[in-house]
Design a protein around this motif. Structure first.
Motif, PDB file in Angstrom:
ATOM      1  N   GLN A  41       6.823  -4.986   3.808  1.00  0.00           N
ATOM      2  CA  GLN A  41       7.410  -6.172   3.176  1.00  0.00           C
ATOM      3  C   GLN A  41       8.364  -6.910   4.108  1.00  0.00           C
ATOM      4  O   GLN A  41       9.103  -7.783   3.670  1.00  0.00           O
ATOM      5  N   ASP A  42       8.348  -6.557   5.406  1.00  0.00           N
ATOM      6  CA  ASP A  42       9.230  -7.179   6.394  1.00  0.00           C
ATOM      7  C   ASP A  42      10.693  -7.104   6.009  1.00  0.00           C
ATOM      8  O   ASP A  42      11.476  -8.028   6.225  1.00  0.00           O
ATOM      9  N   ARG A  43      11.058  -5.981   5.380  1.00  0.00           N
ATOM     10  CA  ARG A  43      12.456  -5.718   5.026  1.00  0.00           C
ATOM     11  C   ARG A  43      13.022  -4.735   6.024  1.00  0.00           C
ATOM     12  O   ARG A  43      12.301  -4.098   6.770  1.00  0.00           O
ATOM     13  N   ALA A  44      14.312  -4.582   5.980  1.00  0.00           N
ATOM     14  CA  ALA A  44      14.946  -3.550   6.794  1.00  0.00           C
ATOM     15  C   ALA A  44      14.416  -2.195   6.328  1.00  0.00           C
ATOM     16  O   ALA A  44      14.102  -2.014   5.156  1.00  0.00           O
ATOM     17  N   CYS A  45      14.343  -1.273   7.234  1.00  0.00           N
ATOM     18  CA  CYS A  45      13.861   0.063   6.882  1.00  0.00           C
ATOM     19  C   CYS A  45      14.771   0.672   5.814  1.00  0.00           C
ATOM     20  O   CYS A  45      15.909   0.268   5.640  1.00  0.00           O
TER      21      CYS A  45
ATOM     22  N   VAL B 213      -0.711   3.543   7.653  1.00  0.00           N
ATOM     23  CA  VAL B 213      -0.035   2.419   7.007  1.00  0.00           C
ATOM     24  C   VAL B 213       1.471   2.606   7.183  1.00  0.00           C
ATOM     25  O   VAL B 213       1.992   3.701   7.010  1.00  0.00           O
ATOM     26  N   LYS B 214       2.157   1.536   7.551  1.00  0.00           N
ATOM     27  CA  LYS B 214       3.619   1.580   7.677  1.00  0.00           C
ATOM     28  C   LYS B 214       4.259   1.787   6.300  1.00  0.00           C
ATOM     29  O   LYS B 214       3.655   1.517   5.276  1.00  0.00           O
TER      30      LYS B 214
ATOM     31  N   ILE C 123       0.869  -1.184   0.000  1.00  0.00           N
ATOM     32  CA  ILE C 123       0.000   0.000   0.000  1.00  0.00           C
ATOM     33  C   ILE C 123       0.899   1.226   0.000  1.00  0.00           C
ATOM     34  O   ILE C 123       1.807   1.331   0.835  1.00  0.00           O
ATOM     35  N   LEU C 124       0.664   2.136  -0.926  1.00  0.00           N
ATOM     36  CA  LEU C 124       1.527   3.313  -1.048  1.00  0.00           C
ATOM     37  C   LEU C 124       0.922   4.579  -0.455  1.00  0.00           C
ATOM     38  O   LEU C 124       1.618   5.579  -0.333  1.00  0.00           O
TER      39      LEU C 124
ATOM     40  N   CYS D 103       5.600   5.497   9.720  1.00  0.00           N
ATOM     41  CA  CYS D 103       5.537   4.447  10.737  1.00  0.00           C
ATOM     42  C   CYS D 103       5.069   5.010  12.084  1.00  0.00           C
ATOM     43  O   CYS D 103       4.456   4.303  12.874  1.00  0.00           O
ATOM     44  N   SER D 104       5.330   6.280  12.336  1.00  0.00           N
ATOM     45  CA  SER D 104       4.931   6.893  13.604  1.00  0.00           C
ATOM     46  C   SER D 104       3.521   7.477  13.589  1.00  0.00           C
ATOM     47  O   SER D 104       2.787   7.335  14.559  1.00  0.00           O
ATOM     48  N   TYR D 105       3.141   8.145  12.523  1.00  0.00           N
ATOM     49  CA  TYR D 105       1.888   8.908  12.511  1.00  0.00           C
ATOM     50  C   TYR D 105       0.903   8.473  11.435  1.00  0.00           C
ATOM     51  O   TYR D 105      -0.199   9.007  11.366  1.00  0.00           O
TER      52      TYR D 105
END
Length: 70
Positions: A64-68, A57-58, A5-6, A52-54
């Motif tokens: 995708q469970d990847r590193a940030c 949707v992350k 989701i974008l 990710c904070s506000y």
């Protein structure tokens, strides 16, 4: 794997203004200027970006469970 989701709705913790934005896929967004009150939002400790904070949707890498992306 599900689709990424974008779009995410960021809500300002200071004034409550909410706005839907398209998240970048190639960079983290560490700062966000609130269109409601003009405050600059920064990620919470431990979060990689303002989405990710506000956001509702992350960010795409976290979805995708990847590193940030930072």
């Amino acid at each position: 794997m599900s689709d990424v989701i974008l779009e995410s709705k960021i809500t300002c913790p200071h004034c409550g203004h909410a706005q839907v934005d398209t998240m970048p896929t190639d960079a983290c967004q560490w700062f966000y200027d609130c269109a409601g009150c003009g405050k600059v939002l920064e990620p919470h400790a431990g979060d990689c970006c303002v989405y990710c904070s506000y956001g509702t949707v992350k960010c795409p890498p976290m979805q995708q469970d990847r590193a940030c992306c930072c």
